[in-house]
Scaffold this motif. Structure first.
Motif, short mmCIF file in Angstrom:
data_model
loop_
_atom_site.label_atom_id
_atom_site.label_comp_id
_atom_site.label_asym_id
_atom_site.label_seq_id
_atom_site.Cartn_x
_atom_site.Cartn_y
_atom_site.Cartn_z
N ALA A 89 100.92 6.18 34.49
CA ALA A 89 101.73 6.74 33.39
C ALA A 89 103.07 6.05 33.31
N VAL A 90 103.70 5.81 34.49
CA VAL A 90 104.98 5.10 34.51
C VAL A 90 104.80 3.69 33.97
N VAL A 140 102.54 2.60 31.85
CA VAL A 140 102.32 2.68 30.41
C VAL A 140 103.64 2.88 29.70
N LEU A 141 104.51 3.78 30.23
CA LEU A 141 105.83 4.02 29.62
C LEU A 141 106.69 2.75 29.68
N GLN A 142 106.66 2.07 30.81
CA GLN A 142 107.45 0.85 30.93
C GLN A 142 106.91 -0.24 29.99
N THR A 143 105.63 -0.33 29.85
CA THR A 143 105.04 -1.33 28.95
C THR A 143 105.49 -1.08 27.52
N ARG A 144 105.45 0.20 27.10
CA ARG A 144 105.92 0.55 25.76
C ARG A 144 107.41 0.21 25.60
N HIS A 145 108.20 0.55 26.60
CA HIS A 145 109.64 0.29 26.55
C HIS A 145 109.90 -1.21 26.41
#
Length: 181
Positions: free
Chosen positions: A25-26, A28-33
């Protein structure tokens, strides 16, 4: 049956699964960021490239305008200097012609003034002229006519040269200041 998985190995597996899910999840969030940040950076990069292209175009246009203004200024200065030269040359020629005419008139009138008896009807032989006599000069302590004319011509030449230099020095070689638009 669920109790079988509650031993220490089952709990470790569930904990590892939860940790891996949290890490995923982290990630995925970092990839989006970073994808959003990358899009922002790409947008900034494209804007900077467009600004650079605009700056280059403006600089080239300004350089072209400056070249055109310099050319116009050179043309203006050359025309002013040419006009001054022509005007000075015309004045010089007129003054020279007047001085030569005056010298010729004086040369022709001097022998008659030097020999008042020459107007009479009788012809009397005169004395031969000496070097430096009245026939060669205009009078005592004066230059002979030819030397006086040369000196006058040189004085006129120097006077006109001084006028020309002063007039040329007054020509503004700098382009007139551009007015704000």
């Amino acid at each position: 049956m669920i109790l079988r998985f509650l031993n220490w190995q089952g709990v470790a597996g569930v904990a590892a699964t939860i940790c891996l899910a949290a890490l995923l999840a982290v990630q995925v969030l970092q990839t989006r960021h970073w994808r959003d940040s990358s899009a922002d950076f790409e947008k900034l990069y494209r804007e900077e490239q467009a600004n650079l292209a605009m700056t280059i175009a403006d600089a080239r246009a300004a350089a072209d305008l400056a070249r055109a203004a310099d050319h116009a200024n050179v043309t203006r200065v050359a025309a002013e200097q040419r006009a001054i030269t022509e005007r000075t040359n015309d004045d010089y020629e007129a003054r020279l012609a007047a001085a030569r005419a005056t010298a010729e008139r004086l040369r022709l009138s001097t022998p008659a003034a030097a020999d008042p008896g020459a107007r009479g009807a009788t012809s009397v032989p005169g004395l031969p002229d000496r070097a430096g006599s009245a026939a060669q000069g205009t009078g005592e302590d004066r230059l002979p006519h030819s030397d006086a004319l040369t000196a006058t011509e040189q004085a006129i030449q120097l006077d006109e040269l001084i006028k020309w230099v002063r007039a040329q020095a007054k020509v503004d070689n700098n382009a007139p200041a551009a007015t704000n638009r």
